[in-house]
Design a protein around this motif. Structure first.
Motif, PDB file in Angstrom:
ATOM      1  N   PRO A  41      44.690  42.878  30.755  1.00 33.60           N
ATOM      2  CA  PRO A  41      43.441  41.945  32.356  1.00 33.60           C
ATOM      3  C   PRO A  41      44.744  41.674  32.783  1.00 33.60           C
ATOM      4  O   PRO A  41      45.059  41.296  34.248  1.00 33.60           O
ATOM      5  CB  PRO A  41      42.751  41.601  31.565  1.00 33.60           C
ATOM      6  CG  PRO A  41      41.965  41.974  30.662  1.00 33.60           C
ATOM      7  CD  PRO A  41      42.976  42.846  30.266  1.00 33.60           C
TER       8      PRO A  41
ATOM      9  N   ASP B 275      36.858  39.721  30.220  1.00 35.93           N
ATOM     10  CA  ASP B 275      37.727  40.263  31.500  1.00 35.93           C
ATOM     11  C   ASP B 275      38.385  40.807  32.537  1.00 35.93           C
ATOM     12  O   ASP B 275      39.256  41.737  32.065  1.00 35.93           O
ATOM     13  CB  ASP B 275      39.545  39.029  31.229  1.00 35.93           C
ATOM     14  CG  ASP B 275      39.777  38.871  32.806  1.00 35.93           C
ATOM     15  OD1 ASP B 275      39.559  39.524  34.022  1.00 35.93           O
ATOM     16  OD2 ASP B 275      40.694  38.247  32.469  1.00 35.93           O
ATOM     17  N   THR B 276      37.005  42.629  31.690  1.00 41.79           N
ATOM     18  CA  THR B 276      37.751  43.811  32.262  1.00 41.79           C
ATOM     19  C   THR B 276      37.060  43.989  33.172  1.00 41.79           C
ATOM     20  O   THR B 276      37.925  45.545  34.378  1.00 41.79           O
ATOM     21  CB  THR B 276      37.734  44.411  30.774  1.00 41.79           C
ATOM     22  OG1 THR B 276      38.291  44.034  30.071  1.00 41.79           O
ATOM     23  CG2 THR B 276      37.735  45.887  30.630  1.00 41.79           C
TER      24      THR B 276
ATOM     25  N   GLN C  38      47.668  43.723  34.790  1.00 38.72           N
ATOM     26  CA  GLN C  38      46.943  43.807  35.937  1.00 38.72           C
ATOM     27  C   GLN C  38      46.779  42.862  36.922  1.00 38.72           C
ATOM     28  O   GLN C  38      47.299  43.101  38.192  1.00 38.72           O
ATOM     29  CB  GLN C  38      45.527  44.527  35.897  1.00 38.72           C
ATOM     30  CG  GLN C  38      45.105  45.794  34.868  1.00 38.72           C
ATOM     31  CD  GLN C  38      43.668  46.001  34.961  1.00 38.72           C
ATOM     32  OE1 GLN C  38      42.347  45.418  35.440  1.00 38.72           O
ATOM     33  NE2 GLN C  38      43.423  46.486  33.866  1.00 38.72           N
TER      34      GLN C  38
END
Length: 645
Positions: free
Chosen positions: A164, A556-557, A167
């Motif tokens: 994350p 937090d995905t 990302q």
């Protein structure tokens, strides 16, 4: 979806006992664990049991899934409440993404496939990572077949392996990309440490341009023509001057050490200085000898005659004479008045050891008086103790070393040339000449400075092949060759900015390549969003509900769980709230809610926001809002642009 005024529905009472009420302390992990057990029910070795075990492990580790905690808190706060507060038109969401931005629990009621496609597209454009799930795989297939090409690019069958944090970094780099930064893609600029500093180049340019004038320039020319061995000797003299002056500490106006050194350089107080240095050394030796004897006290002044009497009596005793009560010798008779003034160790002096202690005390006193006189002549503070004597001796030795170093430099500079134009008349001149010699030793003459600049330019030119050299690199190279410090400084500033852009763009390319390896279509969609300056950095992950519950994603995905076919699902599916902070349950048009405790009933009990897509106003059962007509028109226009076909 249709336009209608917001209308309230009465609360639906749920008979399922979840052990959650206003008195529950949801800060206590045990209560949350009990809540999870009640949701999972009696499922053993099934998806709900797998989800329960995963959630229990997270609670034990202190990482409670935020979506699950918010669901429990909403249920606790709604227990015993009246109807939800009325909504105002300004609170109505334009899109499902707006509804989920401000609400963690949302029911998308009467949403057909097209409406779900529009809602999913809005979430993707909002940059949300959406887990699209359903109990029936056919519903996922039906929805996926209806997606527009734009949304289809953001669909994946498995979440990217990229972390994350990476990302978020990639999304930030794509969102902040500029044409100037994209032009740096693949550019490799040398590190800042590979270039000479601006200060070094400015100094070399000034020396190469011959801006050093006066005696410094003459001295530099003389040094450049000297034999290397002779120049090395003069440089060593300058180093000694610098070292000895540094040992004296900062040059503070009025400080006696620097004042005395200035006098010595000008050949004044030389005799007094030598005498003072010798006297201090002798006084320290006398003090060391006196420490071997008992304390001595002298009452009154002995005078020269008294001191001579003590010395003669010491010689008499040392030659074998005796201290007699009768028939005293002349030396004994002469010393008797003096001995009455001297007390050694608290008693009158009598023995030979007492006489030697008294003489050591007298000697130290005489030397301290002489030192005091010499200090007044040289302008030095007189010592008041043995510690002051030691410090004075150290300072005097350092002053002597500095004076000798300045004298050696003066001699060498005087004979540096048969007609030397440089002289060292005083201490200030010595400091300046020493600094000039050391500066020449470090940087050389004008010719040497120019040669060093040319060598630096050659090294800078070899850092990168000429065909791949960045414009800023080329300008720095040309500035060095032209001996132009201002242009070089400007080129280095431009290089620093270009280096930051290149590093950011190359990092963006690296992250994009990593994402492209396991999610090529998502990487393509994100890159297009960056070029279009939009926020469509979302992901639509299609996964069956059982598989999602059996292997809940890491924290937090996923941002949103979009649950299809929610009307027929039981409360155990509420464990999907542990997969993301937000849960959106989709109810198809015309589907009747199942009887008994269901997922929808619990969500309504938790005051979930219900977004209705029907034309006819529904029966008042819950807090209901409708998407505005303006939002509906914007969505239709957006869908037409996304899907030209």
């Amino acid at each position: 979806m249709t336009v209608a005024e917001p209308r309230l529905r009465p609360r639906v009472e749920v008979t399922l006992v979840l052990d959650v009420g206003p008195s529950s302390s949801l800060e206590v992990d045990a209560h949350l664990a009990t809540f999870v057990d009640r949701l999972a029910g009696d499922d053993v070795a099934g998806p709900a049991d797998a989800a329960r075990r995963r959630i229990h492990a997270s609670i034990t580790a202190g990482a409670v899934p935020p979506g699950l905690r918010r669901l429990a808190e909403a249920l606790a706060s709604s227990a015993g409440d009246g109807p939800p507060r009325p909504r105002h038109p300004v609170e109505d969401p334009d899109t499902a993404a707006d509804a989920l931005r401000n609400n963690t629990l949302v029911v998308l009621d009467e949403f057909d496939v097209d409406a779900v496609v529009t809602a999913l597209g809005a979430l993707v454009r909002d940059g949300r990572r959406v887990a699209v799930t359903a109990a029936d795989r056919a519903e996922l297939t039906h929805l996926r077949d209806a997606l527009t090409p734009t949304v289809m690019r953001s669909c994946v069958d498995a979440l990217p392996v990229m972390s994350p944090a990476d990302q978020r970094e990639l999304r930030r780099l794509l969102a902040t990309a500029t044409p100037e930064r994209r032009a740096r893609r693949g550019t490799q600029l040398p590190p800042a440490g590979a270039f000479p500093t601006i200060a070094q180049v400015a100094e070399l340019c000034a020396r190469a341009a011959g801006t050093v004038t006066g005696a410094d320039r003459l001295l530099g020319e003389l040094l450049s023509r000297m034999d290397p061995d002779r120049r090395a000797a003069v440089t060593d003299d300058a180093r000694r001057v610098e070292a000895t002056l540094s040992a004296l500490g900062p040059r503070v106006p009025g400080r006696w050490t620097w004042t005395l050194l200035s006098h010595l350089v000008l050949n004044t107080h030389a005799g007094v200085f030598d005498a003072l240095l010798e006297q201090v050394g002798q006084a320290l030796a006398a003090d060391e000898r006196s420490r071997a004897h008992p304390p001595v006290t002298v009452h009154g002044a002995l005078g020269p005659a008294g001191v001579d009497a003590l010395r003669r009596y010491a010689e008499f005793l040392g030659g074998g004479g005796r201290n007699r009560a009768y028939f005293r010798s002349q030396a004994q008779r002469d010393v008797q008045p003096v001995l009455r003034q001297v007390v050694v160790g608290g008693r009158p002096a009598e023995t030979a050891d007492d006489i030697h202690a008294a003489l050591a005390h007298v000697e130290l006193t005489e030397r301290l008086l002489a030192i005091d006189t010499s200090c007044r002549q040289a302008g030095v503070p007189a010592p008041r103790s043995a510690t002051d004597l030691a410090e004075l001796l150290t300072a005097l030795r350092r002053i002597g070393d500095a004076a000798r170093a300045v004298g050696a430099l003066r001699h060498d500079v005087l004979f540096i040339h048969h007609n030397s134009p440089v002289s060292v008349p005083d201490l200030d001149s010595a400091q300046h000449v020493a600094a000039t010699i050391l500066d020449y030793d470090a940087h050389g003459s004008a010719e040497e400075a120019g040669r060093r600049l040319d060598e630096a330019a050659q090294q800078v030119g070899l850092l990168t092949p000429h065909t791949r050299m960045a414009p800023e690199h080329t300008r720095a190279h040309e500035a060095l060759r032209a001996h132009d410090p201002d242009s070089y400084a400007a080129a280095l500033d431009e290089l620093a900015a270009a280096r930051r852009l290149a590093e950011q763009e190359n990092r963006c390319v690296e992250l994009l390549d990593r994402l492209r390896r396991d999610a090529p279509r998502v990487a393509e969609a994100w890159e297009a969003a960056g070029a279009e300056r939009s926020s469509a950095y979302g992901i639509a992950w299609f996964v069956e509900a059982d598989r999602l519950m059996s292997a809940l994603p890491d924290e937090d995905t996923v941002d949103v769980v979009l649950l299809l076919g929610a009307a027929d699902l039981g409360v155990d599916r509420l464990l999907l709230a542990a997969a993301a902070p937000r849960l959106a349950a989709v109810v198809a048009p015309g589907v009747r809610q199942a009887d008994g405790p269901t997922l929808l009933a619990v969500m309504r009990r938790a005051s979930a926001l219900v977004v209705s897509g029907r034309i006819e106003p529904p029966a008042p059962t819950a807090q209901v809002v409708h998407l505005s007509a303006a939002a509906r028109a914007r969505q239709a226009a957006g869908s037409a642009r996304q899907d030209p076909a």
